[in-house]
Design an enzyme around this catalytic site. Structure first.
Site, PDB file in Angstrom:
ATOM      1  N   ASP A  26       0.856  -1.183   0.000  1.00 20.29           N
ATOM      2  CA  ASP A  26       0.000   0.000   0.000  1.00 20.29           C
ATOM      3  C   ASP A  26       0.900   1.243   0.000  1.00 20.29           C
ATOM      4  O   ASP A  26       2.127   1.122  -0.095  1.00 20.29           O
ATOM      5  CB  ASP A  26      -0.969  -0.023   1.192  1.00 20.29           C
ATOM      6  CG  ASP A  26      -0.265  -0.037   2.549  1.00 20.29           C
ATOM      7  OD1 ASP A  26       0.944   0.304   2.623  1.00 20.29           O
ATOM      8  OD2 ASP A  26      -0.921  -0.391   3.540  1.00 20.29           O
ATOM      9  N   ALA A  27       0.321   2.401   0.138  1.00 15.87           N
ATOM     10  CA  ALA A  27       1.102   3.644   0.072  1.00 15.87           C
ATOM     11  C   ALA A  27       2.118   3.757   1.208  1.00 15.87           C
ATOM     12  O   ALA A  27       3.098   4.488   1.095  1.00 15.87           O
ATOM     13  CB  ALA A  27       0.157   4.849   0.100  1.00 15.87           C
TER      14      ALA A  27
END
Length: 155
Positions: A26-27
């Site tokens: 994810d980020a």
């Protein structure tokens, strides 16, 4: 490859190693939870390949294919960008039409995720529709013995 078993030695405690890439995270650089299923799928595919069977060859030859029928995962610690992971495959149960696996994802000695995965065998009927069926004899004969939970050494 066909439905002829391979000659490779497949330990009851098979594993692969893989690296976590940006696309897996994810980020924040933490592995997205659904990607653990992808890692486990890769390990089961390589396990089957080590037994001498190509899933694509079996499908193209009309023999059939494995489909995931149930999953249960427990997430214990996060994997992160650039981690090198070891994904284990242990045959837990062998039925006439299905297999169950215990799988785990490790970073060094830390178990990050563990789960139970069940796959069923489907084969085309006369009309080409996929129907549940018995595992091919060649596959059954090539399988290692299932490992009971008490005998698992690295799950």
């Amino acid at each position: 490859m066909s439905l002829e078993p391979g000659t490779g030695d497949v330990s009851p405690h098979f594993h692969i190693e893989l690296r976590v890439y940006w696309e897996d995270t994810d980020a924040g650089g933490i592995v997205f939870y659904g990607n653990y299923l992808k890692f486990m799928e890769r390990a089961r595919t390589d396990w089957l390949r080590a037994l001498g069977f190509s899933q694509e060859a079996m499908r193209q030859q009309g023999a059939g294919m494995f489909v995931v029928t149930a999953t249960a995962l427990k997430y214990e610690l996060p994997a992160r960008l650039d981690d090198v992971l070891r994904v284990t495959v242990t045959l837990a149960e062998r039925g006439r039409a299905s297999l169950s696996f215990h799988q785990a994802v490790w970073r060094g000695t830390e178990r990050l995720t563990q789960g139970e995965i069940r796959v069923g065998w489907v084969a085309p009927d006369a009309s080409g529709r996929l129907r549940p069926g018995r595992l091919p004899v060649a596959v059954v004969e090539a399988l290692p013995d299932p490992v009971t939970p008490s005998a698992r050494r690295d799950s």
